[in-house]
Write an enzyme that holds these catalytic residues in place. Structure first.
Site, PDB file in Angstrom:
ATOM      1  N   ARG A 160     159.152 -12.885  71.472  1.00 35.43           N
ATOM      2  CA  ARG A 160     157.957 -13.659  71.131  1.00 35.43           C
ATOM      3  C   ARG A 160     157.008 -12.794  70.311  1.00 35.43           C
ATOM      4  O   ARG A 160     157.366 -11.679  69.933  1.00 35.43           O
ATOM      5  CB  ARG A 160     157.267 -14.157  72.401  1.00 35.43           C
ATOM      6  CG  ARG A 160     156.817 -13.047  73.340  1.00 35.43           C
ATOM      7  CD  ARG A 160     156.195 -13.656  74.586  1.00 35.43           C
ATOM      8  NE  ARG A 160     155.732 -12.638  75.513  1.00 35.43           N
ATOM      9  CZ  ARG A 160     155.114 -12.912  76.646  1.00 35.43           C
ATOM     10  NH1 ARG A 160     154.885 -14.158  76.985  1.00 35.43           N
ATOM     11  NH2 ARG A 160     154.726 -11.954  77.441  1.00 35.43           N
ATOM     12  N   THR A 162     154.581 -10.125  69.186  1.00 34.92           N
ATOM     13  CA  THR A 162     154.228  -8.823  69.754  1.00 34.92           C
ATOM     14  C   THR A 162     153.098  -8.144  68.991  1.00 34.92           C
ATOM     15  O   THR A 162     152.557  -7.143  69.445  1.00 34.92           O
ATOM     16  CB  THR A 162     155.436  -7.851  69.696  1.00 34.92           C
ATOM     17  OG1 THR A 162     155.770  -7.643  68.324  1.00 34.92           O
ATOM     18  CG2 THR A 162     156.627  -8.386  70.462  1.00 34.92           C
ATOM     19  N   TRP A 173     162.322  -4.491  57.130  1.00 37.25           N
ATOM     20  CA  TRP A 173     162.849  -5.702  56.483  1.00 37.25           C
ATOM     21  C   TRP A 173     163.335  -5.388  55.065  1.00 37.25           C
ATOM     22  O   TRP A 173     164.367  -5.867  54.632  1.00 37.25           O
ATOM     23  CB  TRP A 173     161.793  -6.818  56.449  1.00 37.25           C
ATOM     24  CG  TRP A 173     161.655  -7.539  57.764  1.00 37.25           C
ATOM     25  CD1 TRP A 173     160.507  -7.698  58.494  1.00 37.25           C
ATOM     26  CD2 TRP A 173     162.691  -8.205  58.507  1.00 37.25           C
ATOM     27  NE1 TRP A 173     160.774  -8.410  59.643  1.00 37.25           N
ATOM     28  CE2 TRP A 173     162.103  -8.736  59.677  1.00 37.25           C
ATOM     29  CE3 TRP A 173     164.059  -8.394  58.307  1.00 37.25           C
ATOM     30  CZ2 TRP A 173     162.831  -9.448  60.637  1.00 37.25           C
ATOM     31  CZ3 TRP A 173     164.792  -9.093  59.254  1.00 37.25           C
ATOM     32  CH2 TRP A 173     164.184  -9.610  60.398  1.00 37.25           C
ATOM     33  N   SER A 255     168.649 -13.447  56.223  1.00 35.91           N
ATOM     34  CA  SER A 255     167.464 -14.285  56.050  1.00 35.91           C
ATOM     35  C   SER A 255     167.337 -15.276  57.216  1.00 35.91           C
ATOM     36  O   SER A 255     166.230 -15.555  57.702  1.00 35.91           O
ATOM     37  CB  SER A 255     167.552 -15.033  54.713  1.00 35.91           C
ATOM     38  OG  SER A 255     166.563 -16.021  54.650  1.00 35.91           O
ATOM     39  N   HIS A 258     166.032 -13.436  60.186  1.00 35.71           N
ATOM     40  CA  HIS A 258     164.600 -13.225  59.969  1.00 35.71           C
ATOM     41  C   HIS A 258     163.834 -14.522  60.280  1.00 35.71           C
ATOM     42  O   HIS A 258     162.814 -14.516  60.961  1.00 35.71           O
ATOM     43  CB  HIS A 258     164.400 -12.804  58.506  1.00 35.71           C
ATOM     44  CG  HIS A 258     163.060 -12.236  58.178  1.00 35.71           C
ATOM     45  ND1 HIS A 258     162.824 -11.574  56.997  1.00 35.71           N
ATOM     46  CD2 HIS A 258     161.874 -12.225  58.847  1.00 35.71           C
ATOM     47  CE1 HIS A 258     161.552 -11.186  56.954  1.00 35.71           C
ATOM     48  NE2 HIS A 258     160.948 -11.577  58.066  1.00 35.71           N
ATOM     49  N   ARG A 287     155.323 -19.190  57.086  1.00 38.74           N
ATOM     50  CA  ARG A 287     156.549 -18.376  57.086  1.00 38.74           C
ATOM     51  C   ARG A 287     157.816 -19.198  56.894  1.00 38.74           C
ATOM     52  O   ARG A 287     158.815 -18.673  56.434  1.00 38.74           O
ATOM     53  CB  ARG A 287     156.677 -17.606  58.401  1.00 38.74           C
ATOM     54  CG  ARG A 287     155.616 -16.539  58.592  1.00 38.74           C
ATOM     55  CD  ARG A 287     155.774 -15.915  59.956  1.00 38.74           C
ATOM     56  NE  ARG A 287     154.625 -15.128  60.338  1.00 38.74           N
ATOM     57  CZ  ARG A 287     154.659 -13.836  60.620  1.00 38.74           C
ATOM     58  NH1 ARG A 287     155.789 -13.186  60.559  1.00 38.74           N
ATOM     59  NH2 ARG A 287     153.554 -13.204  60.977  1.00 38.74           N
ATOM     60  N   CYS A 384     158.860  -1.180  67.702  1.00 40.37           N
ATOM     61  CA  CYS A 384     158.311  -1.987  68.792  1.00 40.37           C
ATOM     62  C   CYS A 384     159.464  -2.242  69.748  1.00 40.37           C
ATOM     63  O   CYS A 384     160.505  -2.751  69.328  1.00 40.37           O
ATOM     64  CB  CYS A 384     157.740  -3.274  68.206  1.00 40.37           C
ATOM     65  SG  CYS A 384     157.894  -4.742  69.208  1.00 40.37           S
ATOM     66  N   CYS A 387     160.821  -5.822  70.040  1.00 37.41           N
ATOM     67  CA  CYS A 387     161.437  -6.276  68.782  1.00 37.41           C
ATOM     68  C   CYS A 387     162.757  -5.550  68.580  1.00 37.41           C
ATOM     69  O   CYS A 387     163.733  -6.132  68.094  1.00 37.41           O
ATOM     70  CB  CYS A 387     160.534  -5.974  67.589  1.00 37.41           C
ATOM     71  SG  CYS A 387     158.825  -6.457  67.816  1.00 37.41           S
TER      72      CYS A 387
HETATM   73  P1  FAD Z   1     157.603 -10.443  57.353  1.00 33.43           P
HETATM   74  O1  FAD Z   1     158.196 -11.394  58.322  1.00 33.43           O
HETATM   75  O2  FAD Z   1     157.513  -9.007  57.734  1.00 33.43           O
HETATM   76  O3  FAD Z   1     158.459 -10.554  56.014  1.00 33.43           O
HETATM   77  C1  FAD Z   1     158.368  -9.600  54.963  1.00 33.43           C
HETATM   78  C2  FAD Z   1     158.695 -10.315  53.666  1.00 33.43           C
HETATM   79  O4  FAD Z   1     160.031 -10.790  53.723  1.00 33.43           O
HETATM   80  C3  FAD Z   1     157.848 -11.564  53.406  1.00 33.43           C
HETATM   81  O5  FAD Z   1     156.682 -11.233  52.728  1.00 33.43           O
HETATM   82  C4  FAD Z   1     158.759 -12.435  52.591  1.00 33.43           C
HETATM   83  O6  FAD Z   1     158.714 -12.078  51.225  1.00 33.43           O
HETATM   84  C5  FAD Z   1     160.133 -12.072  53.089  1.00 33.43           C
HETATM   85  N1  FAD Z   1     160.660 -13.018  54.067  1.00 33.43           N
HETATM   86  C6  FAD Z   1     160.068 -13.465  55.194  1.00 33.43           C
HETATM   87  N2  FAD Z   1     160.894 -14.256  55.882  1.00 33.43           N
HETATM   88  C7  FAD Z   1     162.029 -14.320  55.174  1.00 33.43           C
HETATM   89  C8  FAD Z   1     163.255 -14.987  55.368  1.00 33.43           C
HETATM   90  N3  FAD Z   1     163.498 -15.732  56.455  1.00 33.43           N
HETATM   91  N4  FAD Z   1     164.208 -14.854  54.432  1.00 33.43           N
HETATM   92  C9  FAD Z   1     164.007 -14.093  53.342  1.00 33.43           C
HETATM   93  N5  FAD Z   1     162.872 -13.422  53.114  1.00 33.43           N
HETATM   94  C10 FAD Z   1     161.889 -13.528  54.009  1.00 33.43           C
HETATM   95  N6  FAD Z   1     157.294  -9.496  65.475  1.00 33.43           N
HETATM   96  C11 FAD Z   1     156.989 -10.153  66.618  1.00 33.43           C
HETATM   97  O7  FAD Z   1     155.847 -10.558  66.808  1.00 33.43           O
HETATM   98  N7  FAD Z   1     157.947 -10.385  67.582  1.00 33.43           N
HETATM   99  C12 FAD Z   1     159.222  -9.961  67.426  1.00 33.43           C
HETATM  100  O8  FAD Z   1     160.053 -10.146  68.309  1.00 33.43           O
HETATM  101  C13 FAD Z   1     159.576  -9.263  66.228  1.00 33.43           C
HETATM  102  N8  FAD Z   1     160.824  -8.803  66.022  1.00 33.43           N
HETATM  103  C14 FAD Z   1     161.116  -8.110  64.888  1.00 33.43           C
HETATM  104  C15 FAD Z   1     162.407  -7.624  64.699  1.00 33.43           C
HETATM  105  C16 FAD Z   1     162.708  -6.889  63.564  1.00 33.43           C
HETATM  106  C17 FAD Z   1     164.121  -6.387  63.380  1.00 33.43           C
HETATM  107  C18 FAD Z   1     161.704  -6.603  62.597  1.00 33.43           C
HETATM  108  C19 FAD Z   1     162.013  -5.765  61.377  1.00 33.43           C
HETATM  109  C20 FAD Z   1     160.426  -7.089  62.778  1.00 33.43           C
HETATM  110  C21 FAD Z   1     160.115  -7.845  63.913  1.00 33.43           C
HETATM  111  N9  FAD Z   1     158.839  -8.372  64.108  1.00 33.43           N
HETATM  112  C22 FAD Z   1     158.541  -9.044  65.253  1.00 33.43           C
HETATM  113  C23 FAD Z   1     157.833  -8.304  63.043  1.00 33.43           C
HETATM  114  C24 FAD Z   1     157.873  -9.596  62.181  1.00 33.43           C
HETATM  115  O9  FAD Z   1     159.203  -9.903  61.805  1.00 33.43           O
HETATM  116  C25 FAD Z   1     157.066  -9.449  60.884  1.00 33.43           C
HETATM  117  O10 FAD Z   1     157.502  -8.311  60.184  1.00 33.43           O
HETATM  118  C26 FAD Z   1     155.577  -9.369  61.122  1.00 33.43           C
HETATM  119  O11 FAD Z   1     155.146 -10.481  61.871  1.00 33.43           O
HETATM  120  C27 FAD Z   1     154.792  -9.326  59.800  1.00 33.43           C
HETATM  121  O12 FAD Z   1     155.062 -10.511  59.083  1.00 33.43           O
HETATM  122  P2  FAD Z   1     154.779 -10.722  57.545  1.00 33.43           P
HETATM  123  O13 FAD Z   1     154.046 -11.983  57.394  1.00 33.43           O
HETATM  124  O14 FAD Z   1     154.185  -9.491  56.970  1.00 33.43           O
HETATM  125  O15 FAD Z   1     156.214 -10.969  56.878  1.00 33.43           O
END
Ligand code: FAD
Length: 453
Positions: A160, A162, A173, A255, A258, A287, A384, A387
C-alpha cells in the site's frame, strides 16, 4: 477519451478487457482466500536486509529509511502525522515461523525429474529454496551471506502507500525501464546499469517515454476500432518501427507491474492530514486513468499470469505442501485448484508459443531472461522495506510465470518449482487480481465525478 472500450482486445493477449474482468470476478474470491487464509501462501522467505544494491551506492535512496529506523513506535496512531509517510515503509507484524526441522527433507541432487509432488522429499524442501537454475528469470536469494533470509507474513504487510518517492524511487524505476534496451539496439547493454547516463549524456533517449508512446498508440488504435470519435494519431518513425513481440512483452510486463503497484498505493492511500486510509481518486487519475496504455499493460499481465497458472494447474494436483498434517495439505491443495481451475476457464488467453520463434526471437530469449534477472536484482536498490518486499515478491512471481511459459512445453517436462516461486506466483496473481478490481472501482468513481480538482 481515456475510457477503454470493454470490448477492445488487450493487445498481445487473446481476450478483451471485459472477458478479463468477468474472469476476475470468478478468480478474485478464490485467490484472495488462498493467499490470505493458508499458511503456505500467506508467508514468504526473503533476504530483505542483508543485501546491498549491486548497481550503485544506495545511501541516498535509503535516507528515508534511516529516518524510519529510529522510529520505534508500533502503533500507527502514535506516530506524528508528519512522520507517517516515512514510517510506513517499515515492516511490521510477526515473522512466519521457520518450518519444523522434521518436515524438511534432503533435496536430491540435480538432474531432477518427475512430477511435482510425486516425490515428497523434493517438494518438502524448504532449506534450499535458493538454488540456482539456468532457466530462472529471477535471481534466487543466495546463501552466500550465511543468512536464510527473513520469514515474513504477507498478510501483515500489505502492499500500500508508503510515502517512498523522490530520487531514490525514480532511479530504480529508470534503471528497470533501461533494461528494456535490447542488445541489437544501438544503445549500450544496460546490464552495466549506468543510471547516470542521462545526466552525463543529455542526448540519451528516454526509452520509457518512447515505449509508452508506442503503447499509447496501440491503445488508441484499439479504441478507434470501437469508437470512431477516438482521434487518430499519426505514427512517428520510431513508433512505426516494427517492434518484435518479445521486446514489447518485456516492456509491458514491467509497465504492468508498475501500474499494479501504483493502483495499490492509490487504493490504499494514507491521507496524511486526517490519518485515514482511503482510495485516492486523483492519484489514480494522474497515474493510470490518463495513461490507458498503462492500464492495458496491467490487463496484459493479468492475461499472462492467468495462462501460466492455468498451465501449471494440472501439475499441482498432487503437490505436497509440507504442512505436517494431511488434512491441512488437502485444504491448501483444494484452494490452489479452485484458483487454477478458474484460471483455465478462458482458453487461449495468451499464446506463449508465438514468442521466441520468428525473426530475431530465438536469439532474444537469453537476453530477455538476463534482463529480467537484472530487474529482480534491482529490487535490492529499493530503499523502503515494504516496497522492497513486494517488489521482490512480484519480480519473483513474474519470473516464475515466464519460466512456466517459456521453459517448459505443454506436454513435456514438468516445471520443478521451489516453494518461494509458487508463493510468489500466486501472490503476484492476487496482486493483479486486486488491481483489476480496484481499477474498475476507480473507473466508477471517476464516472461519478469523484477526484476532480
Ligand atoms: P513513479 O511511479 O515513480 O514513476 C516514474 C515515472 O515512470 C513517471 O513519471 C512516468 O513517466 C513513468 N511511469 C509511471 N507509471 C508507469 C507505467 N505503469 N508504465 C510506464 N511508465 C510509467 N510506493 C508506495 O507507496 N508503496 C509501494 O508499495 C511501493 N512500491 C514500490 C516498489 C518499487 C519496486 C519501486 C521502484 C517503487 C515503489 N514505490 C512504492 C514508489 C512508487 O512506485 C513511486 O515511485 C512513487 O509513488 C513516486 O511516484 P511518481 O509519481 O514520482 O512516479
Amino acid at each position: 477519451l481515456y475510457q477503454i472500450s470493454p470490448k477492445a482486445i488487450v493487445s498481445d493477449a487473446c481476450a478483451s478487457y471485459s472477458t478479463l474482468e468477468n474472469l476476475n470476478t470468478e478468480v478474485s474470491p478464490a485467490i484472495l482466500d488462498l493467499t490470505q487464509s493458508t499458511d503456505f501462501f500467506s508467508h514468504y522467505r526473503v533476504n530483505l536486509f542483508n543485501k546491498v544494491c549491486p548497481f550503485w551506492n544506495d545511501e541516498n535512496g535509503m535516507c528515508g529509511n534511516i529516518a524510519c529506523a529510529v522510529q520505534t513506535l508500533e502503533n500507527e496512531d502514535d506516530i506524528p502525522t508528519v512522520w507517517r509517510a516515512s514510517e510506513l515503509g517499515k515492516l511490521r507484524g510477526p515473522s512466519a515461523e521457520h518450518p519444523a526441522k522434521s518436515t524438511q527433507h534432503e533435496r536430491p541432487r540435480r538432474p531432477l525429474q518427475g512430477r511435482l509432488g510425486e516425490n515428497v522429499g523434493e517438494s518438502c524442501v524448504v532449506e534450499y529454496d535458493d538454488e540456482c537454475d539456468e532457466r530462472d528469470y529471477c535471481v534466487p536469494e543466495d546463501e552466500s551471506l550465511g543468512s536464510k533470509g527473513d520469514y515474513v507474513s504477507l498478510v501483515q504487510n500489505p502492499e500500500r502507500f508508503t510515502g517512498y518517492a523522490g530520487d531514490g524511487a525514480k532511479q530504480v524505476w529508470e534503471a528497470i525501464y533501461r533494461e528494456n534496451c535490447f542488445q541489437n539496439s544501438s544503445f549500450p547493454h544496460s546490464a552495466q546499469l549506468e543510471t547516470s547516463e542521462k545526466a552525463t549524456n543529455p542526448a540519451a533517449i528516454d526509452f520509457r517515454s518512447v515505449l509508452e508512446a508506442v503503447g499509447r498508440q496501440q491503445v488508441l488504435e484499439q479504441q478507434r476500432q470501437h469508437d470512431p470519435n477516438v482521434p487518430f494519431v499519426a505514427k512517428t518513425g520510431l513508433e512505426a518501427e516494427d517492434e518484435c513481440i518479445e521486446k514489447r512483452v518485456f516492456y509491458r510486463l514491467i509497465s504492468g507491474m508498475h501500474a499494479s503497484i501504483s493502483t495499490h498505493l492509490c487504493w490504499d492511500f494514507l491521507n496524511q492530514t486526517t490519518g485515514e486510509w482511503t482510495p485516492n481518486v486523483s492519484c489514480y487519475v494522474n497515474r493510470l486513468h490518463e495513461h490507458p496504455e498503462r492500464i492495458s499493460n496491467l490487463y496484459f499481465n493479468y492475461a499472462l499470469l492467468t495462462r501460466a497458472i492455468a498451465k501449471l494447474g494440472p501439475h499441482l494436483e498432487r503437490y505436497i505442501f509440507c504442512s505436517g498434517e494431511p488434512e491441512h495439505d488437502n485444504l491448501t491443495r483444494e484452494k490452489v485448484l479452485a484458483v487454477t481451475q478458474r484460471a483455465s476457464s478462458v482458453p487461449q488467453i495468451f499464446d506463449e508459443s508465438l514468442m521466441f520463434k520468428n525473426g530475431e526471437g530465438p536469439y532474444l530469449k537469453e537476453d530477455f531472461r538476463n534482463r529480467f534477472r537484472n530487474v529482480s536484482r534491482l529490487m535490492d536498490c529499493v530503499g523502503c522495506d515494504k516496497c522492497r518486499l513486494w517488489g521482490k515478491v512480484q519480480t519473483a512471481g513474474y519470473g516464475t510465470a515466464l519460466k512456466v511459459l517459456f521453459e517448459y512445453d505443454n506436454d513435456g517436462e514438468i516445471p520443478r518449482l521451489q516453494r518461494t516461486e509458487l508463493v510468489a506466483l500466486f501472490n503476484t496473481y492476487a496482486r493483479l487480481s486486486s488491481s483489476l478490481t480496484n481499477v474498475q472501482s476507480f473507473r466508477a468513481m471517476v464516472a461519478a465525478g469523484e477526484g476532480q480538482s
